[in-house]
Each structure stands twice: as C-alpha cells, then as structure tokens.
Design an enzyme around this catalytic site. Sequence first.
Site, PDB file in Angstrom:
ATOM      1  N   GLU A  74       0.884  -1.168   0.000  1.00 44.37           N
ATOM      2  CA  GLU A  74       0.000   0.000   0.000  1.00 44.37           C
ATOM      3  C   GLU A  74       0.918   1.214   0.000  1.00 44.37           C
ATOM      4  OE1 GLU A  74      -3.395   0.083   0.047  1.00 44.37           O
ATOM      5  OE2 GLU A  74      -3.656  -2.094   0.085  1.00 44.37           O
ATOM      6  N   CYS A  82      -1.992   9.596   2.466  1.00 46.08           N
ATOM      7  CA  CYS A  82      -1.512   8.992   1.214  1.00 46.08           C
ATOM      8  C   CYS A  82      -2.421   9.321   0.042  1.00 46.08           C
ATOM      9  CB  CYS A  82      -1.395   7.487   1.365  1.00 46.08           C
ATOM     10  SG  CYS A  82      -2.925   6.727   1.904  1.00 46.08           S
TER      11      CYS A  82
HETATM   12  P1  NAD Z   1       8.190   4.896   4.919  1.00 47.51           P
HETATM   13  O1  NAD Z   1       8.188   4.065   3.694  1.00 47.51           O
HETATM   14  O2  NAD Z   1       9.341   5.770   5.177  1.00 47.51           O
HETATM   15  O3  NAD Z   1       8.062   3.946   6.222  1.00 47.51           O
HETATM   16  C1  NAD Z   1       7.062   2.948   6.298  1.00 47.51           C
HETATM   17  C2  NAD Z   1       7.535   1.874   7.268  1.00 47.51           C
HETATM   18  O4  NAD Z   1       8.730   1.277   6.773  1.00 47.51           O
HETATM   19  C3  NAD Z   1       7.854   2.400   8.666  1.00 47.51           C
HETATM   20  O5  NAD Z   1       7.356   1.500   9.620  1.00 47.51           O
HETATM   21  C4  NAD Z   1       9.362   2.440   8.695  1.00 47.51           C
HETATM   22  O6  NAD Z   1       9.860   2.157   9.972  1.00 47.51           O
HETATM   23  C5  NAD Z   1       9.752   1.307   7.754  1.00 47.51           C
HETATM   24  N1  NAD Z   1      11.015   1.554   7.075  1.00 47.51           N
HETATM   25  C6  NAD Z   1      11.583   2.747   6.743  1.00 47.51           C
HETATM   26  N2  NAD Z   1      12.762   2.546   6.110  1.00 47.51           N
HETATM   27  C7  NAD Z   1      12.941   1.204   6.048  1.00 47.51           C
HETATM   28  C8  NAD Z   1      13.974   0.366   5.524  1.00 47.51           C
HETATM   29  N3  NAD Z   1      15.050   0.876   4.932  1.00 47.51           N
HETATM   30  N4  NAD Z   1      13.832  -0.962   5.636  1.00 47.51           N
HETATM   31  C9  NAD Z   1      12.737  -1.492   6.229  1.00 47.51           C
HETATM   32  N5  NAD Z   1      11.743  -0.752   6.761  1.00 47.51           N
HETATM   33  C10 NAD Z   1      11.848   0.570   6.661  1.00 47.51           C
HETATM   34  O7  NAD Z   1       6.812   5.690   4.909  1.00 47.51           O
HETATM   35  P2  NAD Z   1       6.330   6.842   5.890  1.00 47.51           P
HETATM   36  O8  NAD Z   1       7.195   8.025   5.699  1.00 47.51           O
HETATM   37  O9  NAD Z   1       6.140   6.308   7.262  1.00 47.51           O
HETATM   38  O10 NAD Z   1       4.874   7.124   5.300  1.00 47.51           O
HETATM   39  C11 NAD Z   1       4.666   7.939   4.196  1.00 47.51           C
HETATM   40  C12 NAD Z   1       4.482   7.153   2.902  1.00 47.51           C
HETATM   41  O11 NAD Z   1       3.525   6.128   3.081  1.00 47.51           O
HETATM   42  C13 NAD Z   1       3.935   8.021   1.795  1.00 47.51           C
HETATM   43  O12 NAD Z   1       4.547   7.671   0.586  1.00 47.51           O
HETATM   44  C14 NAD Z   1       2.461   7.661   1.757  1.00 47.51           C
HETATM   45  O13 NAD Z   1       1.825   7.910   0.531  1.00 47.51           O
HETATM   46  C15 NAD Z   1       2.500   6.206   2.076  1.00 47.51           C
HETATM   47  N6  NAD Z   1       1.245   5.758   2.636  1.00 47.51           N
HETATM   48  C16 NAD Z   1       0.461   4.918   1.902  1.00 47.51           C
HETATM   49  C17 NAD Z   1      -0.769   4.515   2.395  1.00 47.51           C
HETATM   50  C18 NAD Z   1      -1.685   3.610   1.626  1.00 47.51           C
HETATM   51  O14 NAD Z   1      -2.646   3.124   2.201  1.00 47.51           O
HETATM   52  N7  NAD Z   1      -1.435   3.356   0.354  1.00 47.51           N
HETATM   53  C19 NAD Z   1      -1.184   4.962   3.642  1.00 47.51           C
HETATM   54  C20 NAD Z   1      -0.349   5.800   4.360  1.00 47.51           C
HETATM   55  C21 NAD Z   1       0.871   6.193   3.850  1.00 47.51           C
END
Ligand code: NAD
Length: 466
Positions: free
Chosen positions: A219, A253
Amino acid sequence: MQKNHPATPEKDIIDIVAKQHDFFRTGATRSSQSRIDNLHRLKDAIIRFSQDLNRALRQDLGKPAFEAYLSETGFTLHDLSMTIGKVKKWMRPKWVPTSLLTQPGSSRIHYAPLGVNLIIAPYNYPVNLTFSPLIAAIAAGNTAVLKTSEMTPACSAVIHQLIAETFPEEYIAHIEGEVKQTTVLLQQKFDHIFFTGSPRVGAIVMSAAAKNLTPVTLELGGKSPCIVHDDAKLDIAVKRIVNGKFLNAGQTCIAPDYVLVHKAIEEEFLAGLKQRIVSVYGEDPRQSPDFGRIINGNHWRRITAMIEARKVVVGGQSDADALYIAPTVLRDVTLDDRVMAEEIFGPVLPVSSYESLDEVYTIVERMPHHPLACYLFSESRDIQQEVLDKIQSGGACINNCVFHIANHHLPFGGVGESGMGAYHGLHGFECFSHKKGVLKSATWIDVPLTYAPYGDKIKWLKKIMK
Ligand code: NAD
C-alpha cells in the site's frame, strides 16, 4: 502515560516469528468462534485504550480529537463491528459450477488463512494502518507480527502495551524499534507481508520478500491528481478539496496532491480556496484546534523547501520549533517546480490550469505510474467516464476527495507504482486468505474418459472440450 518501550532484541524477534509458525500449525486461529472472540478482544482493548491512543496521536502528530476518531480509532472500531458481523459469511466456501470434464462432482472455493503475517505501518495514520490490516488478518484466521513506525513513538508505546495485554505473542505481537528491527523482521520467513509506506521502502520490502518467495501486499503513495472541470459545482469542490488536502496537515496517502483547474474558472477557484481556508482554520491557522502538525523536523524542512514564495496565494507561513506549516496554496505551478517532483505529503496545494483534458492526461502521465487516487469534479457523466477510463489509478472519487477510503465495501489499494493488492471489508479478508480451489469427485461412478489406454476416446474428448 505510556513509557516508550526499548527496541525488541533480535533474538526475541526470531523467537516470536518461530513461535507464531508453531502456533499457526496448531489450528487455533482457524475456527470462526476464535476469530470472532479475538476481534471482540481487540475491540474492547481499543475502547479501553482510546484515551491513550488519542493522547499519543496528539503527541506524535498534533492530531485533533475529531480527526483521531474519524480516521483512526472510530475508523478501526467501525471496521471491527462490521467484520465481526460478516466474518462467518465471508468464511463460507463459495460453490462454483463443475465443468463437464470434471463431472460428476462438486466444486468450491475454500478461503484458507495464509499463516504468519508481517504488518508494517507508516507514521501518518499509525492506529488505522496498524489495526485495519490486523483486523483483516484475524478475520482470515492468521497470526500477525506488527511493526509501527519509529517516527510515532507515543503511538507505538500505546499499541505495544495494548497488544501485549490483549494477545499472547505467539498469536499477535508488536515489535518495538527502528529500521534495524524491521530489517531483522524482513530476514525472517513469513507467509505474507502487508506493507504500508513509501514506494522507496516498498521496493526494499519486496526484494527482501522475494528471497523467501513471500507474497506481498504493498500500500504505497504517489502524486494523486485532482481535476476541477469548468462545469464543476465550485463551492462544493472547494470545500471538499480543502477538507481532503488539509486533513492530518496533508499527511495522507490519498490527499489530492495537486489540482488541475480549468482555465475558465481558475481565478474563482483560487479565491474560493482562500476564503474557505480562512473560514475553516481562521486568519491564523496556527491557533486552530482543527489543524495538525508535521511529524518531524526532516519532513518539515522537506515540505517548506517546496514553497516558492512568489507562487503563494494563501498561507506560506511556517515555524520549525512548532513543526507548523500553514495550509498553503501555490498557483501557476509547472512540472519543473520542486513541488511537482515528489509526493508532497504536507499541507501545500499546488494549482495549475488547463484548457483541454488532453493537457491533463499528459501531465498525469508525466508523474510516476499510476497514482493511488484520482479526483474529478465535474457534473458531466461523459467527462466522468472519460477520466475514469483515461487515468489509471488505485481508487477514485467523483465530486469528492479521500472519502472513498471510508466505504468498506470498496477495495482500497494502488496500481502500478502506488501499490499492489487491496483491502478493507471483504477485500481485506480476501487479501489475507488463500483461495483454495477444491474439486470433490463422485465415487459412486468412475468415468474412464481420461484414463489410458486412450484408444479412440479423443472423439469424445473433442465433443466435451470445444
Ligand atoms: P516509509 O516508507 O518511510 O516507512 C514505512 C515503514 O517502513 C515504517 O514502519 C518504517 O519504519 C519502515 N522503514 C523505513 N525505512 C525502512 C527500511 N530501509 N527498511 C525497512 N523498513 C523501513 O513511509 P512513511 O514516511 O512512514 O509514510 C509515508 C508514505 O507512506 C507516503 O509515501 C504515503 O503515501 C505512504 N502511505 C500509503 C498509504 C496507503 O494506504 N497506500 C497509507 C499511508 C501512507
């Protein structure tokens, strides 16, 4: 007030995943009664912890209580009530016709749990995006390991305590920690990984999953366009765009990332936005109890760097110490502007005008393929259909933004770079289930058509299989 918990040690992570595999094999998660009991347990716990969750959401994201209920705890409770009422029905095998070649017999689709799931949540809706997939995982008869974001320490602490007090860790466990702990998790063997977050980290998750051939649901995010055509009911468009964009200070998002407005109504639209923002958040939105804050200094710097002063129509003010960025509208934005180079994920709304819908399609195609959502404001059915056909997107709203997420009957998910797979309601149950195709053949008769020696049986086969 909850204390922050120390990061879960690597050895414990490995043990928990192994224990969950053993527990899943006992079959204890499978019966409809155990699923319903555990969904009730989760519902009671969320009600019991709702004040703590609200406080944590305020602490991590400055989330107003109304938004916390609408999009986090209330959303989750509604999801739970609906799922508890439906799960028995969803679990029933679906009978399908049996082909001539497989007669006599009967055929059904059996919904089998996937097994041990890893659910990784982002920072922006920490309660909703942890519990909503968890509800679907429980409903489908699975176990789950949860990992919340290191950027929401207050919410993570409450969720940790809630899960630990409600479920044994061999069934549902929450892992505390940062990227290091997520990396350890991704090295373990899961039966399914459900990831919500950025496309960048989605690719990391998918490549880790590939090593174990683990299926993934992703997602993700992206730049969701919002088109305001010249026949739109402008006052409604303005209200709904302001509502969808500035909810959670733009950290949604499916927020309308940018607006493409028809040239003929551009000035009226911009004036409407200006007026509406003042009437919703006041002359100084910093004082509004209904407007959230940016998650941290890094994101505050990233978003404020997108605000080009000469293009500001409304807002533009910010305060680093308070992690505040005013609801901001930019005009005459071009594809070369920084604000169009990446998902904004903050309270900045770039507006650009068009004269024909073909220009709109060209702009949308220049963005990563394909957006998570697409919004259109228009009264014309032909235009509504044309935009739905021409712009591929995860979901869409006609004459609204964001609220398609609030209907559990609709699948919620991306397409292309905005993700794969979908959930919510029945779609969530299916996302965490394997559809097992089952043929039951009769034994009261044994039709020898497909057995060797084949002789001249092919003539019968040709009659059946044409
Ligand atoms: P992110 O991708 O930075 O982090 C998401 C998760 O991944 C967190 O739990 C984080 O701890 C983990 N993570 C971060 N770096 C990692 C790595 N190198 N290896 C493994 N895990 C890692 O996202 P964010 O900044 O928390 O959220 C924002 C993003 O999420 C935006 O792009 C937004 O559009 C998207 N989002 C999508 C939805 C949806 O339903 N499609 C909903 C909410 C947010």
